[in-house]
Design a protein around this motif. Structure first.
Motif, PDB file in Angstrom:
ATOM      1  N   UNK A 165       0.834  -1.207   0.000  1.00 35.01           N
ATOM      2  CA  UNK A 165       0.000   0.000   0.000  1.00 35.01           C
ATOM      3  C   UNK A 165       0.865   1.252   0.000  1.00 35.01           C
ATOM      4  N   UNK A 166       1.920   1.263   0.815  1.00 30.72           N
ATOM      5  CA  UNK A 166       2.793   2.432   0.877  1.00 30.72           C
ATOM      6  C   UNK A 166       3.494   2.672  -0.463  1.00 30.72           C
ATOM      7  N   UNK A 167       3.950   1.607  -1.099  1.00 27.49           N
ATOM      8  CA  UNK A 167       4.640   1.751  -2.384  1.00 27.49           C
ATOM      9  C   UNK A 167       3.709   2.322  -3.444  1.00 27.49           C
ATOM     10  N   UNK A 168       2.490   1.810  -3.506  1.00 29.44           N
ATOM     11  CA  UNK A 168       1.529   2.332  -4.484  1.00 29.44           C
ATOM     12  C   UNK A 168       1.189   3.775  -4.185  1.00 29.44           C
ATOM     13  N   UNK A 169       0.977   4.083  -2.917  1.00 28.15           N
ATOM     14  CA  UNK A 169       0.640   5.460  -2.542  1.00 28.15           C
ATOM     15  C   UNK A 169       1.752   6.417  -2.959  1.00 28.15           C
ATOM     16  N   UNK A 170       2.994   6.047  -2.720  1.00 25.96           N
ATOM     17  CA  UNK A 170       4.110   6.924  -3.090  1.00 25.96           C
ATOM     18  C   UNK A 170       4.165   7.140  -4.605  1.00 25.96           C
ATOM     19  N   UNK A 171       3.800   6.108  -5.348  1.00 25.33           N
ATOM     20  CA  UNK A 171       3.902   6.194  -6.808  1.00 25.33           C
ATOM     21  C   UNK A 171       2.850   7.105  -7.416  1.00 25.33           C
ATOM     22  N   UNK A 172       1.738   7.334  -6.735  1.00 23.17           N
ATOM     23  CA  UNK A 172       0.658   8.126  -7.330  1.00 23.17           C
ATOM     24  C   UNK A 172       0.408   9.456  -6.622  1.00 23.17           C
ATOM     25  N   UNK A 173       0.854   9.591  -5.377  1.00 24.77           N
ATOM     26  CA  UNK A 173       0.536  10.802  -4.609  1.00 24.77           C
ATOM     27  C   UNK A 173       1.418  11.975  -5.022  1.00 24.77           C
ATOM     28  N   UNK A 174       2.666  11.713  -5.363  1.00 25.28           N
ATOM     29  CA  UNK A 174       3.568  12.783  -5.777  1.00 25.28           C
ATOM     30  C   UNK A 174       3.756  13.821  -4.695  1.00 25.28           C
ATOM     31  N   UNK A 175       3.585  15.104  -5.059  1.00 30.22           N
ATOM     32  CA  UNK A 175       3.814  16.201  -4.121  1.00 30.22           C
ATOM     33  C   UNK A 175       2.570  16.577  -3.330  1.00 30.22           C
ATOM     34  N   UNK A 176       1.512  15.789  -3.448  1.00 24.70           N
ATOM     35  CA  UNK A 176       0.297  16.106  -2.689  1.00 24.70           C
ATOM     36  C   UNK A 176       0.493  15.894  -1.198  1.00 24.70           C
ATOM     37  N   UNK A 177       1.312  14.916  -0.839  1.00 22.43           N
ATOM     38  CA  UNK A 177       1.528  14.575   0.571  1.00 22.43           C
ATOM     39  C   UNK A 177       2.787  13.722   0.682  1.00 22.43           C
ATOM     40  N   UNK A 178       3.277  13.583   1.900  1.00 19.49           N
ATOM     41  CA  UNK A 178       4.345  12.634   2.205  1.00 19.49           C
ATOM     42  C   UNK A 178       3.710  11.342   2.693  1.00 19.49           C
ATOM     43  N   UNK A 179       4.157  10.220   2.146  1.00 16.37           N
ATOM     44  CA  UNK A 179       3.630   8.909   2.536  1.00 16.37           C
ATOM     45  C   UNK A 179       4.605   8.267   3.511  1.00 16.37           C
ATOM     46  N   UNK A 180       4.103   7.789   4.639  1.00 14.20           N
ATOM     47  CA  UNK A 180       4.946   7.110   5.615  1.00 14.20           C
ATOM     48  C   UNK A 180       4.308   5.793   6.025  1.00 14.20           C
ATOM     49  N   UNK A 181       5.143   4.906   6.547  1.00 15.22           N
ATOM     50  CA  UNK A 181       4.659   3.657   7.137  1.00 15.22           C
ATOM     51  C   UNK A 181       5.234   3.588   8.540  1.00 15.22           C
ATOM     52  N   UNK A 182       4.337   3.628   9.532  1.00 14.96           N
ATOM     53  CA  UNK A 182       4.814   3.800  10.902  1.00 14.96           C
ATOM     54  C   UNK A 182       4.517   2.632  11.822  1.00 14.96           C
ATOM     55  N   UNK A 183       3.953   1.564  11.294  1.00 10.62           N
ATOM     56  CA  UNK A 183       3.676   0.413  12.153  1.00 10.62           C
ATOM     57  C   UNK A 183       2.724  -0.538  11.455  1.00 10.62           C
ATOM     58  N   UNK A 184       2.518  -1.692  12.008  1.00 11.03           N
ATOM     59  CA  UNK A 184       1.574  -2.634  11.414  1.00 11.03           C
ATOM     60  C   UNK A 184       0.202  -2.003  11.231  1.00 11.03           C
ATOM     61  N   UNK A 185      -0.287  -2.029   9.998  1.00 13.84           N
ATOM     62  CA  UNK A 185      -1.596  -1.464   9.717  1.00 13.84           C
ATOM     63  C   UNK A 185      -1.624   0.047   9.712  1.00 13.84           C
TER      64      UNK A 185
END
Length: 284
Positions: A165-185
């Motif tokens: 999910x994080x990888x896909x989000x980073x690929x499409x969100x661009x400069x709209x937001x920063x995508x992070x993964x901070x824990x399970x779920x």
């Protein structure tokens, strides 16, 4: 006189790092942090949790100083119960980013952390809190998430892993937001360019401290910017492989008092009588 410590600032993540799985602090960790304070160093919590969800833990830590919350979007003064600095995520941009993600992966379930010291965590139907002990308010429709200023959006997918999910989000969100993964779920959208390093740098500057003065502890990829900023980065044994790959060392897990082990070593003392032999951290 207390023994000196090599670092003047001890920056710790909470979930999966300082806290055990049941959201408690061990006596050994509390004792190590107390010794650090006696030695003249400062402990700074640097967490993805928003300020309202951190206050009870800061009370347990007897912290009346600063804390970095909301993945770096908030610098919170615990003693005054106010935000010294905060930045919000534009709600229209957040909604657009969410639409782009769903166009790629189908429906996701969302939640938001509202800005402010009394901000709520709102969750839409279908969203399950990764930390069931944290309070949240369920809304009936997604558009109710955007009613007040927010610091971040939390995402879950019914089938994809967090990494996917994080990888896909980073690929499409661009400069709209920063995508992070901070824990399970816990995949999150936060203001563009804002990371834990942002808040940590602001807090450290307020305290008159530098990156070289800082040792940082974490367990997830959202801690990578903090490790890049700090003079020394320590990953927990239970940490995500991406964080271990950039850490200066790896200690024991959060369940095995990994932070206390490192702090005891730095202080040059021994906890053997009370806790058993110290275990040195392991180079990755």
């Amino acid at each position: 006189m207390a023994a000196p410590i090599a670092y003047s600032l001890i920056a710790t993540d909470l979930d999966g790092t300082l806290l055990r799985g049941d959201d408690t602090l061990s006596d050994r960790s509390l004792a190590a942090l107390a010794r650090v304070a006696d030695a003249g160093a400062q402990h700074l919590v640097v967490t993805g949790r928003p300020a309202p969800r951190v206050r009870p833990l800061l009370d347990d830590l007897r912290c009346t100083g600063l804390a970095v919350c909301g993945q770096g979007a908030q610098v919170y003064d615990a003693g005054a119960d106010r935000l010294l600095w905060s930045i919000t995520l534009d709600r229209e941009l957040a909604e657009t980013a969410l639409g782009k993600i769903e166009a790629e992966v189908g429906q996701v379930y969302a939640a938001v952390d509202q800005d402010g010291v009394d901000g709520l965590t709102l969750i839409e139907p279908g969203y399950l809190m990764p930390h069931p002990t944290l309070p949240a308010v369920r809304v009936e429709r997604r558009d109710e998430l955007w009613g007040e200023p927010i610091s971040k959006v939390l995402l879950r997918h019914p089938h994809l892993t967090d990494d996917e999910l994080a990888a896909t989000a980073r690929s499409v969100v661009g400069s709209l937001a920063t995508v992070t993964m901070s824990g399970p779920g816990t995949v999150e959208l936060q203001p563009c360019g804002i990371t834990k390093a942002t808040g940590l740098a602001l807090a450290a500057d307020h305290l008159g401290l530098r990156p070289a003065d800082t040792i940082a502890f974490g367990d997830m990829p959202n801690d990578i910017p903090m490790f890049d900023w700090a003079g020394h980065g320590v990953a927990m044994a239970n940490a995500h492989p991406e964080l271990k790959a950039v850490a200066d060392e790896v200690t024991l897990s959060n369940e095995d008092d990994g932070i206390a082990v490192v702090l005891e070593r730095l202080l040059g003392g021994t906890a053997q009588a009370q806790y058993g032999p110290l275990t040195l951290s392991i180079e990755p």
